[in-house]
Write a protein that holds these residues in place. Structure first.
Motif, PDB file in Angstrom:
ATOM      1  N   GLN A  38      -6.190   2.458   8.789  1.00 22.60           N
ATOM      2  CA  GLN A  38      -4.761   2.839   9.580  1.00 22.60           C
ATOM      3  C   GLN A  38      -4.627   4.722  10.149  1.00 22.60           C
ATOM      4  O   GLN A  38      -3.099   4.227  11.238  1.00 22.60           O
ATOM      5  CB  GLN A  38      -3.525   2.590   8.121  1.00 22.60           C
ATOM      6  CG  GLN A  38      -2.866   0.922   7.895  1.00 22.60           C
ATOM      7  CD  GLN A  38      -4.649   0.795   7.685  1.00 22.60           C
ATOM      8  OE1 GLN A  38      -5.551   0.989   6.653  1.00 22.60           O
ATOM      9  NE2 GLN A  38      -5.066  -0.741   7.767  1.00 22.60           N
ATOM     10  N   SER A  86      -7.154   3.278   3.076  1.00 23.61           N
ATOM     11  CA  SER A  86      -6.746   3.346   4.313  1.00 23.61           C
ATOM     12  C   SER A  86      -7.226   4.152   5.302  1.00 23.61           C
ATOM     13  O   SER A  86      -5.897   4.439   6.075  1.00 23.61           O
ATOM     14  CB  SER A  86      -4.673   4.151   3.993  1.00 23.61           C
ATOM     15  OG  SER A  86      -5.604   5.051   2.994  1.00 23.61           O
ATOM     16  N   TRP A 120       0.503  -1.262   0.305  1.00 22.71           N
ATOM     17  CA  TRP A 120      -0.181   0.273   0.046  1.00 22.71           C
ATOM     18  C   TRP A 120       0.938   1.277  -0.190  1.00 22.71           C
ATOM     19  O   TRP A 120      -0.235   2.176   0.037  1.00 22.71           O
ATOM     20  CB  TRP A 120      -1.493   0.140   1.167  1.00 22.71           C
ATOM     21  CG  TRP A 120      -1.560   1.010   0.680  1.00 22.71           C
ATOM     22  CD1 TRP A 120      -2.145   2.022   1.929  1.00 22.71           C
ATOM     23  CD2 TRP A 120      -2.941   0.869  -0.026  1.00 22.71           C
ATOM     24  NE1 TRP A 120      -3.648   2.236   1.618  1.00 22.71           N
ATOM     25  CE2 TRP A 120      -3.748   1.927   0.708  1.00 22.71           C
ATOM     26  CE3 TRP A 120      -3.040  -0.462  -0.973  1.00 22.71           C
ATOM     27  CZ2 TRP A 120      -5.218   2.093  -0.214  1.00 22.71           C
ATOM     28  CZ3 TRP A 120      -4.383   0.275  -1.814  1.00 22.71           C
ATOM     29  CH2 TRP A 120      -5.243   1.561  -1.780  1.00 22.71           C
TER      30      TRP A 120
END
Length: 149
Positions: free
Chosen positions: A110, A107, A64
């Motif tokens: 995270q 994302s 990623w």
């Protein structure tokens, strides 16, 4: 006989449009630079990001990070086209900002606050690039090459 070249004075509408396009260019540069930094952080050290269990999207943070790094690098390249007020730069800027929104949405677990900030900045970039009409833009330099429309 010498010719004098006078530069037409831009209207307020042209000044507003050019300022908005320059705003989008600077914001895309910042978004690209921050995406590069975020990508390097994810590639170098996975401990910086919070890992969430039982999230719908599970992926490797190193992979990623490579995606964020690539998006950031492309955004930095597209910024050059935006500063030249070219149509390809505007179209690519909207596309890259849209991809940055998708990447940051995926994302969110995270790094939630940073993802929301990047989504917001990218939304402003898309708005600024879409609201400005090409015929209202003017070149900022006297010897600017012709724009490709």
């Amino acid at each position: 006989m010498t010719a004098t070249h006078t530069r037409p004075t831009p209207s307020a509408k042209q000044q507003w449009a050019t300022g908005l396009a320059a705003f989008a260019a600077v914001m895309l540069f910042l978004v690209g630079l921050l995406a590069v930094f975020r990508g390097v952080m994810a590639i170098a050290e996975d401990d910086i990001f919070v890992t969430t269990r039982n999230y719908v999207f599970e992926y490797d943070l190193t992979g990623w990070g490579c995606i964020h790094l690539a998006l950031g690098a492309i955004a930095l390249i597209v910024t050059v086209g935006l500063f030249r007020m070219s149509m390809w730069g505007r179209v690519a800027g909207v596309a890259i900002a849209g991809l940055v929104i998708i990447a940051n949405f995926l994302s969110l677990p995270q790094y939630p606050v940073w993802s929301v900030v990047m989504i917001t900045l990218s939304g402003f970039i898309i708005w600024a690039l879409c609201v400005v009409r090409a015929d209202n833009l003017y070149d900022l330099s006297e010897d600017a090459p012709p724009r490709d429309l």
